[in-house]
Design a protein around this motif. Sequence first.
Motif, mmCIF file in Angstrom:
data_model
loop_
_atom_site.group_PDB
_atom_site.id
_atom_site.type_symbol
_atom_site.label_atom_id
_atom_site.label_comp_id
_atom_site.label_asym_id
_atom_site.label_seq_id
_atom_site.Cartn_x
_atom_site.Cartn_y
_atom_site.Cartn_z
ATOM 1 N N SER A 47 0.811 -1.214 0.000
ATOM 2 C CA SER A 47 0.000 0.000 0.000
ATOM 3 C C SER A 47 0.843 1.262 0.000
ATOM 4 O O SER A 47 0.391 2.317 -0.462
ATOM 5 C CB SER A 47 -0.942 0.007 1.214
ATOM 6 O OG SER A 47 -1.969 -0.952 1.058
ATOM 7 N N ALA A 48 2.064 1.190 0.510
ATOM 8 C CA ALA A 48 2.952 2.355 0.459
ATOM 9 C C ALA A 48 3.205 2.767 -0.985
ATOM 10 O O ALA A 48 3.182 3.959 -1.327
ATOM 11 C CB ALA A 48 4.276 2.038 1.163
ATOM 12 N N PHE A 49 3.433 1.779 -1.854
ATOM 13 C CA PHE A 49 3.657 2.078 -3.264
ATOM 14 C C PHE A 49 2.373 2.559 -3.927
ATOM 15 O O PHE A 49 2.407 3.427 -4.809
ATOM 16 C CB PHE A 49 4.197 0.847 -3.981
ATOM 17 C CG PHE A 49 4.718 1.131 -5.364
ATOM 18 C CD1 PHE A 49 5.872 1.872 -5.541
ATOM 19 C CD2 PHE A 49 4.060 0.654 -6.482
ATOM 20 C CE1 PHE A 49 6.366 2.138 -6.813
ATOM 21 C CE2 PHE A 49 4.548 0.903 -7.757
ATOM 22 C CZ PHE A 49 5.700 1.650 -7.924
ATOM 23 N N GLY A 50 1.240 2.011 -3.508
ATOM 24 C CA GLY A 50 -0.032 2.465 -4.050
ATOM 25 C C GLY A 50 -0.276 3.938 -3.767
ATOM 26 O O GLY A 50 -0.711 4.691 -4.649
ATOM 27 N N LEU A 51 0.014 4.355 -2.533
ATOM 28 C CA LEU A 51 -0.151 5.769 -2.184
ATOM 29 C C LEU A 51 0.795 6.620 -3.016
ATOM 30 O O LEU A 51 0.406 7.685 -3.524
ATOM 31 C CB LEU A 51 0.105 5.969 -0.694
ATOM 32 C CG LEU A 51 -0.039 7.402 -0.168
ATOM 33 C CD1 LEU A 51 -1.436 7.946 -0.421
ATOM 34 C CD2 LEU A 51 0.293 7.466 1.321
ATOM 35 N N TYR A 52 2.041 6.177 -3.160
ATOM 36 C CA TYR A 52 3.011 6.902 -3.983
ATOM 37 C C TYR A 52 2.492 7.044 -5.420
ATOM 38 O O TYR A 52 2.543 8.129 -6.012
ATOM 39 C CB TYR A 52 4.352 6.177 -3.961
ATOM 40 C CG TYR A 52 5.362 6.731 -4.940
ATOM 41 C CD1 TYR A 52 6.168 7.807 -4.590
ATOM 42 C CD2 TYR A 52 5.489 6.190 -6.222
ATOM 43 C CE1 TYR A 52 7.094 8.323 -5.494
ATOM 44 C CE2 TYR A 52 6.402 6.708 -7.130
ATOM 45 C CZ TYR A 52 7.203 7.771 -6.759
ATOM 46 O OH TYR A 52 8.093 8.300 -7.653
ATOM 47 N N GLN A 53 1.991 5.960 -5.985
ATOM 48 C CA GLN A 53 1.496 5.996 -7.361
ATOM 49 C C GLN A 53 0.366 7.008 -7.533
ATOM 50 O O GLN A 53 0.325 7.757 -8.514
ATOM 51 C CB GLN A 53 0.999 4.601 -7.770
ATOM 52 C CG GLN A 53 2.077 3.557 -7.903
ATOM 53 C CD GLN A 53 2.752 3.603 -9.267
ATOM 54 O OE1 GLN A 53 3.353 4.599 -9.637
ATOM 55 N NE2 GLN A 53 2.651 2.517 -10.006
ATOM 56 N N LEU A 54 -0.561 7.030 -6.586
ATOM 57 C CA LEU A 54 -1.673 7.973 -6.686
ATOM 58 C C LEU A 54 -1.194 9.411 -6.568
ATOM 59 O O LEU A 54 -1.726 10.317 -7.223
ATOM 60 C CB LEU A 54 -2.725 7.683 -5.614
ATOM 61 C CG LEU A 54 -3.439 6.324 -5.706
ATOM 62 C CD1 LEU A 54 -4.515 6.226 -4.643
ATOM 63 C CD2 LEU A 54 -4.030 6.093 -7.092
ATOM 64 N N GLU A 58 -2.057 12.196 -9.962
ATOM 65 C CA GLU A 58 -3.260 12.833 -9.426
ATOM 66 C C GLU A 58 -4.316 13.111 -10.489
ATOM 67 O O GLU A 58 -5.517 12.949 -10.248
ATOM 68 C CB GLU A 58 -2.904 14.145 -8.713
ATOM 69 C CG GLU A 58 -2.226 13.964 -7.379
ATOM 70 C CD GLU A 58 -2.139 15.275 -6.610
ATOM 71 O OE1 GLU A 58 -3.163 15.979 -6.537
ATOM 72 O OE2 GLU A 58 -1.065 15.601 -6.090
ATOM 73 N N GLN A 59 -3.886 13.558 -11.665
ATOM 74 C CA GLN A 59 -4.867 13.925 -12.680
ATOM 75 C C GLN A 59 -5.665 12.726 -13.150
ATOM 76 O O GLN A 59 -6.884 12.800 -13.339
ATOM 77 C CB GLN A 59 -4.171 14.593 -13.873
ATOM 78 C CG GLN A 59 -5.144 15.237 -14.860
ATOM 79 C CD GLN A 59 -6.086 16.228 -14.199
ATOM 80 O OE1 GLN A 59 -5.642 17.149 -13.504
ATOM 81 N NE2 GLN A 59 -7.388 16.043 -14.392
ATOM 82 N N ALA A 62 -8.183 11.956 -10.581
ATOM 83 C CA ALA A 62 -9.303 12.901 -10.585
ATOM 84 C C ALA A 62 -10.280 12.626 -11.721
ATOM 85 O O ALA A 62 -11.466 12.956 -11.619
ATOM 86 C CB ALA A 62 -8.771 14.327 -10.682
ATOM 87 N N ASP A 63 -9.799 12.011 -12.802
ATOM 88 C CA ASP A 63 -10.633 11.810 -13.984
ATOM 89 C C ASP A 63 -11.310 10.448 -14.054
ATOM 90 O O ASP A 63 -12.091 10.200 -14.972
ATOM 91 C CB ASP A 63 -9.789 12.003 -15.255
ATOM 92 C CG ASP A 63 -9.323 13.441 -15.432
ATOM 93 O OD1 ASP A 63 -9.950 14.339 -14.837
ATOM 94 O OD2 ASP A 63 -8.325 13.646 -16.145
ATOM 95 N N CYS A 64 -11.008 9.530 -13.126
ATOM 96 C CA CYS A 64 -11.560 8.182 -13.254
ATOM 97 C C CYS A 64 -12.821 8.012 -12.404
ATOM 98 O O CYS A 64 -13.167 8.851 -11.566
ATOM 99 C CB CYS A 64 -10.507 7.134 -12.905
ATOM 100 S SG CYS A 64 -10.074 7.051 -11.168
ATOM 101 N N ASN A 104 -11.118 13.217 -5.711
ATOM 102 C CA ASN A 104 -12.242 12.850 -6.567
ATOM 103 C C ASN A 104 -13.420 12.389 -5.699
ATOM 104 O O ASN A 104 -13.565 11.198 -5.424
ATOM 105 C CB ASN A 104 -11.823 11.732 -7.528
ATOM 106 C CG ASN A 104 -12.882 11.429 -8.566
ATOM 107 O OD1 ASN A 104 -14.032 11.825 -8.443
ATOM 108 N ND2 ASN A 104 -12.487 10.692 -9.598
ATOM 109 N N PRO A 105 -14.264 13.327 -5.243
ATOM 110 C CA PRO A 105 -15.377 12.956 -4.360
ATOM 111 C C PRO A 105 -16.364 11.978 -5.001
ATOM 112 O O PRO A 105 -17.103 11.289 -4.284
ATOM 113 C CB PRO A 105 -16.050 14.305 -4.069
ATOM 114 C CG PRO A 105 -14.989 15.329 -4.321
ATOM 115 C CD PRO A 105 -14.172 14.775 -5.442
ATOM 116 N N ASN A 106 -16.402 11.917 -6.335
ATOM 117 C CA ASN A 106 -17.337 11.028 -7.022
ATOM 118 C C ASN A 106 -16.749 9.640 -7.283
ATOM 119 O O ASN A 106 -17.378 8.815 -7.939
ATOM 120 C CB ASN A 106 -17.758 11.641 -8.361
ATOM 121 C CG ASN A 106 -18.527 12.936 -8.177
ATOM 122 O OD1 ASN A 106 -19.426 13.016 -7.344
ATOM 123 N ND2 ASN A 106 -18.165 13.953 -8.943
#
Length: 394
Positions: A47-54, A58-59, A62-64, A104-106
């Motif tokens: 999960s550490a790498f997952g957080l790094y990836q996000l 970021e863009q 936000a778009d998915c 991305n609140p949605n």
Amino acid sequence: MKLKTLIIGGSNTVMQPGYLSSLLQVMARRGIELDIVADLAVGGTTSAFGLYQLKIREQELADCDLLLIEYALNDAFVYGDERRPFRHWARFYEGIIRFARERNPNLRIATLVFGARNGSFLTAVPSIDAGIAYISQWYGTICVDVSRLLMQRLGREVVGHPSFYSDQGHYARPVATTVVANLIADELDPALAAPLRVAALPPAIDPEHFAGARALDGAWLAKRLGRPAVEYSNRRFSVAAIDLGRDRLCFDVEKGMLLALNYVCEPRTPPLDVQAGNDMHRAALLKGGVRNGTYKFLVSMLSFEFLYGPTLLDMQQTRALVLSGGTAAAEPKLHVPKDSIRHETFPGEPVLPIAGVLFTGNLKTCAIERSTAPLIRPADQPAETSPALAALGS
């Protein structure tokens, strides 16, 4: 229904053909197209790498429409059941959820919980799985506990049989992966078909979660530190790194910590020496698949929990670390991550490609020390820092 989907996870998600390819087909037959806009899964990561990836994508986040997370098996392998490491892990996982929702609140979020062959889920309540269920329920996200569903529907004898897995951490193809895909689809189908309810983020479970962590990628480091970026590419992705070589990378973080180092493992990658105060640690960076020639390189992440001991959960300290390629002459405390192997020899011309860092707190110093400089410097004598880096503070 078509959902733009971003995926973070480990090798079960990378594996082709595997559960993911089957899941896409099953969901399409049920009228839900999972349009993969970014598959950021990397084998052997947590999960550490997952957080790094996000953080560095970021863009796309936000778009998915849907974020799929698959780290439970690897997280359990690395963090286990001990109190401090478990809470540290929970800060990563809660950080992923909160950061994703903030951007991305949605966004719909679904976590897939897989278990290893002979995993603790066969005979006991697994800590990481239970933590994922708790945090998912707190934030109203989807949790598909595949291990639990397999046990309930097939029984211990089937799930625990050696033929159900291809090795310690992967479901056997094609039968087990197809079963897993259908179980996931049974849970995702109604959850994704339900109307989306956008709600404000609830109060944090752990006030010191890692949603606010910062990520610096290899391209940023190369530009700021005045080094050329080295590109590593394969069929799945391309990553930029800065080759530290024989030099040293210095970090000073106020009220936080260096959480993890994203690096590229190649045949000439040495172990990593980390000086923290008067303590010297050495971490093995070599992967078996690189040593034996299966892979030319592997993108990997080293988490730094082993550095902090009893202070792991203390976010109020100022920490200074010096990172360098290991040398045979040093006598450090050796740390061999569970997915790495001990270096039997040291490369004559080391290549240490740093692809990024993840940290919390206020970064006071990020600078390179040339190899001719003394490794241990007085506490009141900071590393030489460029004006641009000196301004990083907040």
